[in-house]
Design a protein around this motif. Structure first.
Motif, PDB file in Angstrom:
ATOM      1  N   LEU A  58       0.845  -1.182   0.000  1.00 34.44           N
ATOM      2  CA  LEU A  58       0.000   0.000   0.000  1.00 34.44           C
ATOM      3  C   LEU A  58       0.885   1.237   0.000  1.00 34.44           C
ATOM      4  O   LEU A  58       1.988   1.224   0.531  1.00 34.44           O
ATOM      5  N   THR A  59       0.352   2.293  -0.567  1.00 35.76           N
ATOM      6  CA  THR A  59       0.982   3.605  -0.433  1.00 35.76           C
ATOM      7  C   THR A  59       0.079   4.403   0.490  1.00 35.76           C
ATOM      8  O   THR A  59      -1.081   4.644   0.164  1.00 35.76           O
ATOM      9  N   ILE A  60       0.606   4.756   1.648  1.00 36.44           N
ATOM     10  CA  ILE A  60      -0.270   5.332   2.665  1.00 36.44           C
ATOM     11  C   ILE A  60       0.487   6.379   3.472  1.00 36.44           C
ATOM     12  O   ILE A  60       1.678   6.231   3.739  1.00 36.44           O
ATOM     13  N   SER A  61      -0.207   7.429   3.808  1.00 36.09           N
ATOM     14  CA  SER A  61       0.416   8.535   4.536  1.00 36.09           C
ATOM     15  C   SER A  61       0.879   8.098   5.929  1.00 36.09           C
ATOM     16  O   SER A  61       0.174   7.352   6.620  1.00 36.09           O
ATOM     17  N   PRO A  62       2.043   8.586   6.370  1.00 32.79           N
ATOM     18  CA  PRO A  62       2.460   8.301   7.750  1.00 32.79           C
ATOM     19  C   PRO A  62       1.527   8.938   8.776  1.00 32.79           C
ATOM     20  O   PRO A  62       1.560   8.575   9.951  1.00 32.79           O
ATOM     21  N   ALA A  63       0.685   9.862   8.318  1.00 27.69           N
ATOM     22  CA  ALA A  63      -0.275  10.499   9.222  1.00 27.69           C
ATOM     23  C   ALA A  63      -1.637   9.806   9.207  1.00 27.69           C
ATOM     24  O   ALA A  63      -2.572  10.268   9.851  1.00 27.69           O
ATOM     25  N   PHE A  67      -2.246   4.362  12.062  1.00 24.90           N
ATOM     26  CA  PHE A  67      -0.919   4.261  12.688  1.00 24.90           C
ATOM     27  C   PHE A  67      -0.879   4.884  14.086  1.00 24.90           C
ATOM     28  O   PHE A  67      -0.075   4.510  14.923  1.00 24.90           O
ATOM     29  N   ILE A 150      -5.982  11.076   6.859  1.00 24.92           N
ATOM     30  CA  ILE A 150      -4.801  11.748   7.387  1.00 24.92           C
ATOM     31  C   ILE A 150      -5.199  12.642   8.547  1.00 24.92           C
ATOM     32  O   ILE A 150      -6.148  13.411   8.442  1.00 24.92           O
ATOM     33  N   GLY A 151      -4.452  12.570   9.639  1.00 26.81           N
ATOM     34  CA  GLY A 151      -4.733  13.487  10.737  1.00 26.81           C
ATOM     35  C   GLY A 151      -4.242  12.963  12.070  1.00 26.81           C
ATOM     36  O   GLY A 151      -4.633  11.885  12.489  1.00 26.81           O
TER      37      GLY A 151
ATOM     38  N   GLY B  30      -3.326  19.139  13.132  1.00 29.00           N
ATOM     39  CA  GLY B  30      -2.867  17.793  12.780  1.00 29.00           C
ATOM     40  C   GLY B  30      -3.092  17.360  11.347  1.00 29.00           C
ATOM     41  O   GLY B  30      -3.071  16.160  11.059  1.00 29.00           O
ATOM     42  N   LEU B  58       4.286   6.381   2.883  1.00 25.07           N
ATOM     43  CA  LEU B  58       5.031   5.152   3.107  1.00 25.07           C
ATOM     44  C   LEU B  58       4.575   4.098   2.105  1.00 25.07           C
ATOM     45  O   LEU B  58       3.428   4.099   1.680  1.00 25.07           O
TER      46      LEU B  58
END
Ligand code: PLP
Ligand code: PLP
Lengths: 356, 356
Positions: A58-63, A67, A150-151, B30, B58
């Motif tokens: 997957l391509t996914i935001s670290p935010a 997570f 994201i957030g 955020g 990521l």
């Protein structure tokens, strides 16, 4: 509600199968995945068009909120192939209902039935070769939902990703298991999320389980967090106690996962004329039964290992060994369940769900 | 232990800053991130060479354990800029110690001090322009660790990713908050992970918080899971009660996060000669105090909002309004704390940590 059907799934086939690279005799549980996966995003208040595409990262935001806030739930189920090559799921309705129950508790939107079953059927047809016949072989199915918005502020996400990934599995023989009965740590609070297959419930168990492992035990049997007097369940299994010829297991409540294997075993045992008591089980009565020799078996029940006999338990620093059983309930009901799952026996309860 | 230093960090600078695209007067907490992020992988029993690189997505397996088992912890801290452009952290040692305490409970390997502080200093130098001076403006810092190992079996991972992302923040004014005192749901179990900043603790609160919001309240004040008789903390804040001129707050234990703001306020209040009682606070005594007019204030304390006054609480269906305070402790100690954070007052406790 939006009207949806299997034909809505966009299918992108893998250019080439990876199946030839896999040694099916040396599978490590949950580490090898099939050629395809299912993905469906929730955006703007709706589940969007679902996709089956080649298994991959997957391509996914670290935010992404998953997570940071563990807003995620999952399921675990299996597909079985009989000797004629027919494929079956086992009580998949239970998993479908449970993932939505879990989702509700985690403030995740409900997933539509048509998508869930449509996805499973299409995936199992496409990756049919990955399901090997033979008792103990299966395809482990992992549906899960993650908060993808994201957030880094602690509130429920507005975007989610529902996925299904598939992992071929062999008979899961972990050896007879030794367990520690929890006296200090606990798995779930009253009013908490223990009854949900919420991601955070599992990570929270790794440390106490590691402490048990350092003492030579494999798993923890959790007790109620308030008093540690009542036996609840293991990390990924419900637990049964055979005292004399009676079978005891804890009732489900908001701390305990309502396991499909557990409820199936209760049905099988009752219909076999066994006295099954679904009630709070005190640690003290099990310790006493062990001391008096009336404790004949303890076993875990869950999709991955089906039935897992416990050979010893530890409580307050004392280790209690369980006697070997000539006619073990664990082995008997594992066979009865497997016979239904692998289409080797009649299915009076309508538990099999054929994939055509 | 391996010897490590800031100079070990590989730095890849963003080709161009995105800062001009950001309206700093309209920040949503955020959701906007700076140009760079920090990343360090744990593989083969060691933290590998750390990297600072342009903020971006990521690439991660859908089978990564974080998605399935919530094996993840985080921290929340802020950088402040004074009018001379000097940048400070506030008690970052507390956050460093806490993330490792959280990690231990989640069976995640400890992160080295040199990397943590090296990363923070380098990031804050590189993204210095994103830190705006002025009371209330800050750069919110989110260190976190996720289990990156592939595997859908419920056991601790062998691979992890430690990251730091940064988000510019404005004064966080949520309005005075109305809260519900929890009677049914709970946040943490005795023997559980409540004291850790474990991802799963947060997702688990979203549903009960939503129920409170549907009744017109913004947050929940959690009570102990066993009896719901004792007040514990809010979703992301510890809670203080002012009865007469006395300040009450719950002691930390394994269910409650040991907040940096909380402990700083206790110090400030005690040194200002205020009677602070750190002890179990009964719901009934707060309800009684509200009825008798001796309950003067309730406020939350946490890094994001600093101090958050509560204007009303609901318990057993009754809503209790708090009187407006002429000389509020909340406002007084928010100012005292901010003065130290923004380098507007002496720092007798050595809480400021300058970034050079
Ligand atoms: C906590 C927990 N208990 C029990 C079970 C057994 O449930 P099932 O029989 O549905 O697999 C599982 C696994 O799914 C589980 O995660
Ligand atoms: C559950 C919880 N309680 C309290 C706090 C306040 O802690 P701190 O003052 O360190 O930000 C936080 C936020 O960090 C939190 O998540």
């Amino acid at each position: 509600m939006q009207s949806i059907s299997v034909s809505d799934i966009i299918v992108k086939k893998a250019a080439e199968s990876r199946i030839d690279q896999v040694d099916f005799d040396k599978l490590v549980f949950g580490t090898v995945f099939t050629d395809h996966m299912f993905e469906c995003d929730y955006i703007n208040g709706h589940w969007q068009q679902p996709t089956i595409r080649p298994y991959g990262p997957l391509t996914i935001s670290p935010a992404a909120k998953v997570f940071h806030y563990g807003q995620a739930v999952f399921e675990g189920m299996k597909a079985y192939k009989d000797d004629q090559g027919k494929v079956f799921l086992f009580r998949p309705d239970e998993n479908f209902n449970r993932i939505n129950k879990s989702s509700e508790r985690l403030a995740i939107p409900e997933f539509p039935r048509e998508y869930f079953f449509g996805a499973l059927e299409e995936l199992l047809r496409m990756d049919n070769d990955w399901i090997k016949p033979g008792l103990g072989n299966s395809l482990y199915i992992r549906p899960f939902v993650i908060a993808s918005e994201i957030g880094v502020s602690a509130s429920a996400a507005n975007q989610y990703k529902f996925m299904i990934i598939l992992s071929p599995a062999q008979a899961y023989y972990s050896g007879d298991v030794s367990v520690v009965i929890a006296e200090k740590y606990s798995r779930a609070a009253d009013g908490g999320v223990g009854y949900a297959k919420a991601a955070g419930n599992y990570g929270a168990q790794f440390y106490p389980t590691r402490l048990a492992q350092e003492q030579g035990f494999q798993q923890v049997i959790w007790t109620d967090a308030n008093s540690h007097q009542f036996l609840e369940e293991a990390g990924t299994m419900n637990v049964f106690f055979r005292v004399g010829d009676k079978l005891l297991t804890a009732p489900t409540n908001d701390r305990i996962l309502d396991g499909v294997t557990r409820k199936s075993l209760i049905t099988l045992a009752k219909d076999a004329g066994i006295d099954v008591e679904v009630r709070r089980v005190e640690v003290s009565e099990i310790v006493e039964a062990a001391q008096q020799g009336t404790l004949k078996e303890i076993f875990g029940a869950g999709t991955a290992a089906v039935v897992s006999p416990v050979k010893a338990f530890s409580y307050r620093g004392t280790k209690y060994d369980l006697p070997a059983q000539e006619s073990s309930y664990a082995i008997r009901f594992k066979k009865a369940l497997n016979d239904i799952q692998y289409n080797c026996a009649p299915d009076p309860y309508n538990w099999r769900y054929p994939i055509n």
